[in-house]
Design an enzyme around this catalytic site. Structure first.
Site, short mmCIF file in Angstrom:
data_model
loop_
_atom_site.label_atom_id
_atom_site.label_comp_id
_atom_site.label_asym_id
_atom_site.label_seq_id
_atom_site.Cartn_x
_atom_site.Cartn_y
_atom_site.Cartn_z
N LYS A 173 29.59 50.60 7.42
CA LYS A 173 29.58 49.18 8.29
C LYS A 173 30.77 48.97 9.25
O LYS A 173 30.48 48.27 10.11
CB LYS A 173 30.04 48.18 7.08
CG LYS A 173 31.35 47.96 6.54
CD LYS A 173 31.44 46.89 5.67
CE LYS A 173 32.95 46.64 4.91
NZ LYS A 173 32.91 46.35 3.78
N GLY A 174 31.69 50.18 9.39
CA GLY A 174 32.39 50.08 10.49
C GLY A 174 33.36 48.79 10.41
O GLY A 174 33.86 48.35 9.73
#
Ligand code: B12
Lengths: 525, 253
Positions: free
Chosen positions: B131-132
């Site tokens: 998801k960063g």
């Protein structure tokens, strides 16, 4: 329409509690069938075996040595209490002599000749009863000290909780005293980084820790004495808390009750999710630690606030609430009263969101209504604080106001320097000035307004409750441990047999194993 | 706008070159006229002038808290200041991915962990997980990276063992707790243990954390350091450039 409280569906709340109770049964059967080295050491601590010996350059507790000896000699199945009783009978000695004998290596408890089983069990029962009475005495002693001072609980405002974390207990005392003068009600001595992974409780007073100070009996005593001495001066009772998660939950609870701590951050889920402690190990330990807390009048403080740090806090409301219901059940199973359950939550949503303050009010108020008697522990913003201490201070002001208007039990004060270091004395003082202003200025605010029953805040809180119900149903369907594995909490996955301390769990045969404490202390398991 | 003399760079309060600063500190004495004077003299002795004690109040008992406004004449020659900085071309995820597959021709293998007793994973996960961070997707999502994220509290030896086992191209270390310089200690530990095993040139070494700077990382023997606000694509970009550089056998400084 406006109403004093949020329109939350009581039937849904009751349904959540019912499912949580069923989830609790899964943990209860685990506790029924197993014990752990930590729990056994907790029992030994209850018996007063709190000494330590020099061992490979460390102060190694006698309680550990006893359990090690029993394990080496395949004697754990009967439980540590049985073998202590056996040794006392066989050698015809008192507890302190036994302790010295073990520390001096003249007695190996794993090798003492077995006496008549029936006689030993009866004697063990007597020892347990005596230890239980001692626990009650510590409690009475504490109550008496408390009765001489004004309890800030009666002031109908949240208690102000601050941390000290210098790594040196004597420096911690300096900082705690200063905080008490500036208005703090609860002092939390933060524990050194590595301690939750130690499978023993260090001994004596300590002056070196990382990000906190070791939780030891000696350190508990130093801080307790300092705070008790301050009571008459500041004319209020000052509560003391410390950490009781990790590999030594029940031992720390036993030491905390002996040394008169008022609260303990006690949550197996914290250990599981954030320190990778084996789930079985710590849930079993937690139960015994909660029994001790229950009898000792110690509040447990749960750690759901942490879930919001590793997930998107806007979406995490359901898991926080679900975990609170589960924590409540396990506390009830240990005979705790709701007034002892300082259930945790936090203001951790991204401050950049529109209406974020409304969302925070919704959750704080919702939690207040769902756990009406609990001294809720509400934690300040941390994750979205940066090195910009001025903006951080602004966040804390909003937090303090929400805490006041929603009648939280305990406010964990935010520090302007949260993102930089553990608090300096002046950081804490500035934070206390902030909260003193807000609490004083907003006294009685909650009595002055109501909630729009169709409004954003009402809808947001209803959605959290709905989502929580769905989540609890899912956890129940999957099973508690499978759910943890599937990242239901904090977006972290842990397996039932993984993590640290798993080898400290052992199966027990209830006909052979002896632990009268469960019954004496009112365990529902 | 007033001319700014970069060769004599000074703090800006409300007038160019006024050299104004605000300070706050605590002295372990009770507030008093004497304490105020002591604070004034103290700040002056640090090279400030026009010292104003804006605020003095007590903290607990026996401590005085000060907020001080003062000015300085000590300037810095800005153009001469050197601060190593990663000089990367801006590329987005798609472009980096494409370039890796074209030029490196296989996914870059990464092993990441937070070592020692540090239990913080949010920073490392922000870089590595799908998801960063801040709307920027994590390295796991790239086709150009194969990521092993060992999580936190990993002993240095285990991190190295795993990197060897995975035949990793790069090790990504995260250090968050910095009390008593524990982050520096643990950063050194990785370098020392790699040396001991003769592996010091085997991996690209990247370190990140709130108290890590690129300069510090270079000094300790890492190839890059990433601090607060770093985005996965920054790291991806660096790793890509470094791999190409290694492949072409150049070692630019
Ligand atoms: C969340 C949090 C926790 C969570 C961690 C959960 C988890 N799984 O990570 C919990 C509650 C478990 C926790 C526990 C502790 N914490 Co903490 N925690 C924080 C907090 C609030 C936020 C950190 C965070 O997540 N930031 C967000 C991320 C995205 O930022 P970041 O880490 O800087 O990462 C970015 C860059 O640095 C970089 N980066 C980071 N790592 C890497 C790696 C690579 C390879 C690269 C390329 C880049 C990179 O990229 C990231 C994205 O930009 C901070 C306070 C704060 N606001 O900073 C305290 C803080 C870091 N914690 C602190 C402390 C002391 C602790 C404890 C040790 C306290 C204790 N005694 O129990 C414990 C124990 C943990 C341990 N053994 O290490 C202190 C550290 C003080 C210091 N200077 O040393 C802080 C600053 C709080 C404080 N003021 O006391 N904590």
């Amino acid at each position: 329409m406006y109403s004093k409280e949020l329109p939350l569906n009581e039937r849904k709340i009751a349904r959540c509690r019912k499912i949580a109770a069923e989830i609790g049964n899964e943990v209860a059967s685990l506790i029924h069938q197993n014990s752990t080295v930590g729990t056994e050491r907790g029992i030994l601590r209850m018996l007063g075996l709190n000494g330590a010996l020099k061992h490979q350059g460390l102060q190694y507790p006698v309680a550990n040595l006893i359990v090690d000896q029993l394990k080496e000699n395949n004697r754990l199945q009967e439980g540590a209490l049985f073998w202590v009783a056996n040794a006392l009978l066989a050698e015809n000695i008192q507890m302190d002599v036994l302790e010295k004998g073990i520390a001096g290596r003249t007695i190996n408890i794993g090798k003492v000749k077995p006496q008549d089983t029936k006689k030993t069990r009866k004697f063990a029962q007597e020892l347990a009863e005596k230890a239980y009475r001692n626990l009650k005495t510590y409690r009475e002693k504490r109550k008496k000290i408390m009765s001489h001072q004004k309890d800030p609980l009666r002031e109908k405002r949240p208690l102000k909780y601050v941390i000290v974390a210098t790594g040196n207990i004597f420096e911690d005392v300096t900082q705690a005293k200063s905080a008490v003068h500036d208005g703090a009600d609860i002092i939390a001595v933060i524990r050194s980084t590595a301690q939750s992974l130690l499978d023993y409780v260090p001994h004596g007073t300590t002056t070196e820790g990382f990000g906190g100070t070791y939780a030891t009996q000696g350190n508990f005593r130093v801080m307790r004495e300092a705070l008790d001495a301050m009571g008459p001066e500041v004319k209020r009772y000052i509560r003391l808390t410390n950490y009781c998660s990790g590999l030594c939950m029940s031992e720390i609870a036993a030491l905390a009750s002996l040394e008169g701590l008022d609260c303990l951050l006690n949550d197996a889920m914290y250990g599981i999710l954030f320190r990778d402690i084996n789930p079985r190990r710590t849930l079993i330990d937690q139960h015994f630690s909660r029994l001790i807390c229950s009898v000792s009048g110690i509040w447990i403080m749960t750690g759901e606030d942490n879930y919001m740090k590793t997930t998107d806090a806007v979406k995490a409301g359901d898991q926080v609430l679900a975990s609170q219901f589960i924590n409540e059940v396990s506390a009830l199973n240990a005979g705790m009263k709701p007034e002892q359950m300082s259930i945790g939550h936090a203001m951790e949503m991204d401050p950049a969101y529109e209406k974020v303050i409304l969302m925070e009010i919704a959750r704080a108020q919702m939690t207040r209504q769902i756990f009406p008697k609990a001294p809720l522990k509400y934690m300040c913003a941390t994750k979205y604080k940066s090195g910009d201490i001025f903006t951080a201070h602004a966040l804390d002001t909003v937090f303090n106001l929400i805490g006041s208007m929603t009648n939280q039990g305990v406010l964990l004060l935010g520090m302007p320097t949260e993102a930089i270091h553990t608090p300096w004395m002046q950081d804490r003082s500035v934070a206390l000035r902030n909260i003193n202003y807000v609490l004083n200025g907003s006294l009685g605010l909650s009595q002055e307004f109501g909630f729009n029953t169709e409004g954003f805040i009402a809808k947001f809180s209803q959605k959290v409750l709905d989502d929580c119900l769905t989540l609890l149903e899912k956890i129940h369907r999957d099973g508690f441990f499978k759910a943890i594995e599937k990242r239901v909490f904090a977006d972290v996955s842990r397996t039932i047999n993984g993590g640290k301390g798993a080898d400290g769990v052992f199966e027990i045969d209830r006909d052979v194993y002896l632990n009268p404490f469960f019954k004496l202390m009112g365990s529902k398991i | 706008m007033a001319e700014i003399n970069l060769h004599q760079l000074l703090p800006y309060g409300d007038t160019t070159q006024d050299g104004a600063v605000q300070l706050s500190f605590t002295l372990p004495v009770e507030p008093s006229a004497k304490a105020r004077e002591a604070a004034t003299q103290l700040v002056r002795s640090w090279g400030f002038f026009d010292v104003k004690i804006a605020h003095m109040s007590s903290i607990g008992v026996g401590y005085a808290f000060f907020v001080v406004m003062a000015r300085t004449e000590k300037s810095i020659d800005y153009p001469k200041v050197e601060a190593p900085q990663l000089d990367l071309q801006k590329r987005d995820y798609k472009e980096i991915d494409k370039k890796i597959l074209q030029e490196v021709k296989r996914p870059i293998r990464l092993v990441g962990a937070t070592t020692g007793f540090d239990a913080h994973t949010v920073g490392l996960d922000a870089i590595l997980n799908m998801k960063g961070f801040d709307g920027d997707i994590g390295l796991e999502r790239y086709k150009g990276f194969k990521v092993v994220n060992m999580g936190s509290q990993v002993p240095t030896e285990e991190l190295i063992d795993r990197a060897v086992k995975e035949n990793a191209d790069a090790i990504l270390l995260s250090k968050v707790v910095s009390q008593k310089d524990i982050h520096i200690h643990d950063m050194r530990d990785l370098i020392a243990q790699l040396k001991k095993r003769g592996l010091e040139n085997r991996f690209v070494l990247v370190v990140g954390g709130p108290r890590v700077t690129h300069k510090l990382a270079l000094e300790l023997g890492y190839d890059a350091g990433f601090t607060i606000g770093s985005r996965p694509s920054d790291v991806a970009n660096f790793l890509y450039e470094k791999m190409v550089e290694k492949k072409n056998g150049k070692t630019k400084k």
